[in-house]
Enzyme design. Structure first.
Site, PDB file in Angstrom:
ATOM      1  N   CYS A  36       0.827  -1.210   0.000  1.00 45.76           N
ATOM      2  CA  CYS A  36       0.000   0.000   0.000  1.00 45.76           C
ATOM      3  C   CYS A  36       0.857   1.254   0.000  1.00 45.76           C
ATOM      4  CB  CYS A  36      -0.893   0.037   1.246  1.00 45.76           C
ATOM      5  SG  CYS A  36      -1.994  -1.367   1.453  1.00 45.76           S
ATOM      6  N   ASP A 427      21.299  36.604 -13.995  1.00 43.75           N
ATOM      7  CA  ASP A 427      19.961  37.140 -14.241  1.00 43.75           C
ATOM      8  C   ASP A 427      19.730  38.407 -13.424  1.00 43.75           C
ATOM      9  OD1 ASP A 427      17.079  36.414 -15.324  1.00 43.75           O
ATOM     10  OD2 ASP A 427      16.847  37.017 -13.233  1.00 43.75           O
TER      11      ASP A 427
END
Length: 464
Positions: A36, A427
């Protein structure tokens, strides 16, 4: 067990059904023979009756069958057990996209730049199984998902999962999962579109991702309607086949799930399509771990919980967007892209279009783009190179093209290839945000590894 969690953490996560651990490990119950997800709603078994596995394939290999209630086939993916080996990560991505359904292991190994013997050894060391065994398991689990969630015929599902015969599909399904397809199949009303669930580990800031796309959507190619994001696509495989269509994604009714709606002309491309959609939505990222590390490195004041990196469908498209976005605002870049699409895009249907091909851009004079001639030449040069040889070449080869620099290549690696450790130090936005954050003192980004791509997006959002 995975190296990142200890036994106590496994136990605590399964007993509390903590969704933040969904997909990071699986729970096998010795008394029932079932495995599970940590979020399974069944009564928790006694600890003495439990085994933990780092991947669903390992649980199946150990003889356990998947739970029909929590459905391990729907768990989000995990990168924790992959390690930092780039070759292994690339191999997994290609196998997840169904590479071995159209080629063989030596071809895959050659594409990775290694021998097939070394590739087999790599998988045995990292995952405990062969590449073919892993690929077969992912095919079967994807077929199981389609049986649960769609109205496709079993024959179409076998085709979509990459099996070349129904007999081979049925045999693999029984051997891998100890179940038959008929035990999964539920009666569903046929619909023209496919709907699938996409699970993720929280947190996910869906509204933030939608806002990012809303400002950059290119008319005819992408759209944001309410809580829905959609776009058109073209997919190609190594055999030269092609599929076209569109998809939409929106929040689903279940906890920690999105709903994917797909219209596609060739179901055989469904598996690589779902893999790609998960990648551009960044659904398999362990955001909790990423945010903890960034916060500890001094970024706690700029963190936006649940931020993920919104991807771009294809590296070529990302390159075009980066070139047209140089030294202009987001709105101006969008205008350029829409003019390019209006002039050169091929229609998908009455409403939607497909992003222009490299050959269409290379053959155009690009007069519709109101920008410096040098930038138009860069775009045409890039499109011609990509049309001739770019599909299989690494993005770093773009640096040899006049007009394309490191920022463009890094941007594409971050947004189209999903690289997690891209640091755009040059940047302007990153520089401005860092100056505010550090008050002008020098900053060493090493503490942010391997999540510097996320740090970049957090800084952009903080500045904005």
């Amino acid at each position: 067990m995975t190296a990142s969690l200890n036994h106590t953490e496994y136990q605590r996560a399964r007993l509390t059904r903590d969704a933040r651990f969904d997909g990071l490990f699986f729970i096998a119950v010795k008394t029932t023979g079932i495995f599970c997800r940590p979020v399974c709603p069944v009564v928790p078994p006694l600890e003495d009756n439990v085994e933990y596995f780092a991947h669903a394939a390992l649980a199946a290999q150990a003889g356990y069958r998947p739970c029909l209630r929590c459905r391990p086939d729907s768990a989000p993916g995990s990168c924790a057990w992959r390690g930092t080996d780039t070759t292994f990560t690339r191999a997994l991505a290609l196998l997840d996209a169904g590479e071995l359904t159209t080629s063989d292991l030596p071809t895959l190994a050659a594409r990775l730049g290694i021998g097939d013997r070394y590739l087999r050894r790599l998988f045995q060391e990292r995952l405990g199984m062969s590449p073919k065994a892993y690929a077969l398991f992912t095919q079967v689990m994807f077929a199981k998902k389609l049986l649960h969630e769609t109205s496709l015929s079993v024959t179409d599902i076998a085709d979509a999962a990459g099996f070349n015969s129904l007999r081979r599909f049925n045999d693999a399904f029984r051997k891998q999962l100890q179940l038959s397809p008929s035990a999964i199949r539920r009666s569903r009303k046929a619909t023209p579109e496919l709907r699938l669930s996409l699970a993720y580990r929280p947190p996910l800031n869906w509204s933030l991702m939608l806002d990012f796309w809303r400002k950059r959507c290119v008319r005819g190619i992408e759209w944001v309607n309410g809580e829905r994001y959609g776009r058109t696509f073209v997919m190609r495989n190594s055999a030269g086949e092609q599929a076209r269509g569109y998809f939409e994604v929106c929040p689903a009714d279940g906890d920690h799930q999105l709903q994917l709606t797909v219209s596609i002309d060739k179901p055989v491309f469904l598996k690589p399509l779902v893999t790609r959609v998960r990648q551009i939505l960044d659904l398999d990222a362990d955001i909790q771990q990423i945010e903890q590390q960034l916060g500890a490195a001094g970024f706690h004041t700029v963190l936006t919980p649940g931020l993920r990196i919104p991807g771009i469908w294809h590296p070529f498209e990302a390159g075009v967007r980066a070139i047209l976005g140089q030294q202009v605002s987001v709105a101006a870049a969008r205008t350029h892209l829409e003019r390019l699409v209006d002039a050169l895009a091929e229609p998908l249907n009455d409403t939607h279009k497909l992003f222009p091909t490299p050959s269409a851009i290379a053959a155009s004079d690009l007069a519709m783009l109101k920008m410096p001639a040098s930038r138009r030449e860069t775009l045409r040069r890039f499109a011609d190179w990509y049309h001739q040889q770019g599909e299989e070449k690494p993005v770093t080869d773009w640096l040899a093209l006049k007009g394309i620099g490191p920022w463009t290549v890094d941007y594409v690696q971050m947004r189209a290839l999903g690289h997690t450790d891209i640091w755009l130090a040059s940047d302007l936005g990153v520089k401005k945000a860092l100056a505010q954050l550090t008050e002008g003192t020098a900053f060493d980004s090493a503490a942010l590894k391997p999540w510097r791509s996320y740090a970049t997006f957090h800084l952009w959002h903080y500045l904005g």
